[in-house]
Design an enzyme around this catalytic site. Structure first.
Site, PDB file in Angstrom:
ATOM      1  N   LYS A 125     -11.447 -10.590  -1.145  1.00 13.99           N
ATOM      2  CA  LYS A 125      -9.958  -9.765  -1.306  1.00 13.99           C
ATOM      3  C   LYS A 125      -8.734 -10.763  -1.060  1.00 13.99           C
ATOM      4  O   LYS A 125      -8.026 -11.180  -1.887  1.00 13.99           O
ATOM      5  CB  LYS A 125      -9.970  -8.800  -0.522  1.00 13.99           C
ATOM      6  CG  LYS A 125      -8.614  -7.869  -0.297  1.00 13.99           C
ATOM      7  CD  LYS A 125      -8.485  -6.814   0.642  1.00 13.99           C
ATOM      8  CE  LYS A 125      -7.148  -6.542   0.771  1.00 13.99           C
ATOM      9  NZ  LYS A 125      -7.087  -5.637   1.970  1.00 13.99           N
ATOM     10  N   ASP A 143      -8.235  -3.516  -2.824  1.00 19.14           N
ATOM     11  CA  ASP A 143      -8.252  -2.917  -1.512  1.00 19.14           C
ATOM     12  C   ASP A 143      -8.373  -1.573  -1.465  1.00 19.14           C
ATOM     13  O   ASP A 143      -9.112  -0.951  -2.405  1.00 19.14           O
ATOM     14  CB  ASP A 143      -6.642  -3.236  -0.934  1.00 19.14           C
ATOM     15  CG  ASP A 143      -5.606  -2.371  -1.822  1.00 19.14           C
ATOM     16  OD1 ASP A 143      -5.981  -1.720  -2.799  1.00 19.14           O
ATOM     17  OD2 ASP A 143      -4.361  -2.218  -1.239  1.00 19.14           O
TER      18      ASP A 143
END
Length: 231
Positions: A125, A143
Site C-alpha cells: 500500500k 486502503d
C-alpha cells in the site's frame, strides 16, 4: 449472474462517473519529494491525513535528507510525531527505512515496487502511494475505503488486499490506477461511508448493487455527505 464483460464495462463506467464527480482527486498528504511522501505515508497508518499534515512541516524541516532521518535521535523524532499514534513503531520504521535507503540505494528512494517493499515499514500500500504520486508509476492503493467500496460495488469478493489489488487491476486500465484509487478513497470518505452511505445522492446509484444500504431519500442522504478536503 453478471458476465465478466459486463463487470468490466460497469466498473469502467463507474470509474468514468467518479472522474466527473471528483476531477481534482489527488493524494491528500502534503509532500515535496519522494522521501517526504514515503515518510508521510508511514505516518498515515492508523492516522488521518489531516493530522499527518499538521506534523510533517516540523518533521521535514528537522530532517531534510534521508541521512538526517538515518541519524535521527529517537526521542526527538518521537516527540515530533507523537500525535500521529504508534509513534515508537513509526519512529523505528522511519529510521530503519532511511538507513536501508542509505545502505542499499545510495541515499535515493527506489522507484520500483520490489525494492520499496523491502524497506522497514513499507508494504505494498505504502509503496504504491509513493510510486503513483511521487514517481508517476501506476499503482493501486488498497486502503480501508478502497477495500470496502470495491466489494460493495461488486468489483471483487476478495478480502486480501493483494488479491483485491490484482482483481481491480484487471478491470481498470493501468493508466488510471493511481487516480482511480484516489477517486474511490474520496468517494468513500465523502459519500459511501461504511455504516451509513448516502445512497440517495450517490452518482453511482444506478450501477451499484449495494444501492439502498443507506438512505435513498435525497434530503436524508444529503445530510450524510461530508465535504472535502478530507483526511
Amino acid at each position: 449472474m453478471e458476465s465478466r464483460l459486463a463487470l468490466v464495462r460497469r466498473a469502467r463506467k463507474m470509474n468514468r462517473i467518479l472522474e466527473d464527480t471528483y476531477p481534482d482527486a489527488h493524494c491528500e498528504l502534503d509532500f515535496g519529494n519522494p522521501l517526504e511522501l514515503l515518510v508521510a505515508t508511514i505516518l498515515s497508518a492508523q492516522c488521518t491525513d489531516k493530522r499527518v499534515n499538521m506534523v510533517t512541516p516540523t518533521l521535514f524541516a528537522k530532517y531534510p535528507t534521508v541521512e538526517d532521518y538515518a541519524a535521527a535521535d529517537r526521542d526527538e523524532m518521537e516527540g515530533i510525531i507523537k500525535s500521529t499514534g504508534f509513534f515508537r513503531a513509526k519512529t523505528n520504521s522511519i529510521i530503519g527505512m532511511a538507513q536501508a535507503v542509505c545502505e542499499r540505494y545510495k541515499g535515493e528512494v527506489p522507484n520500483k515496487l520490489k525494492d520499496l517493499v523491502t524497506l522497514p515499514g513499507v508494504g505494498r500500500k505504502t509503496a504504491n502511494v509513493v510510486l503513483g504520486n511521487a514517481f508517476g508509476v501506476p499503482g493501486i492503493t488498497v486502503d480501508t475505503h478502497f477495500q470496502r467500496l470495491t466489494r460493495r460495488f461488486g468489483w471483487t469478493t476478495e478480502t486480501d488486499p493483494v488479491k483485491i489489488e490484482h482483481a481491480v487491476g484487471e478491470l481498470i486500465p493501468k493508466r488510471d490506477w493511481t487516480v482511480m484509487s484516489h477517486r474511490l478513497i474520496w468517494h468513500g470518505r465523502r459519500i459511501c461511508h461504511a455504516r451509513n452511505p448516502a445512497c440517495g445522492v450517490c452518482p453511482l446509484a444506478t450501477l451499484c448493487p449495494a444501492y439502498g444500504t443507506g438512505p435513498t431519500d435525497v434530503k436524508k442522504a444529503t445530510k450524510l455527505v461530508r465535504p472535502g478536503p478530507f483526511s
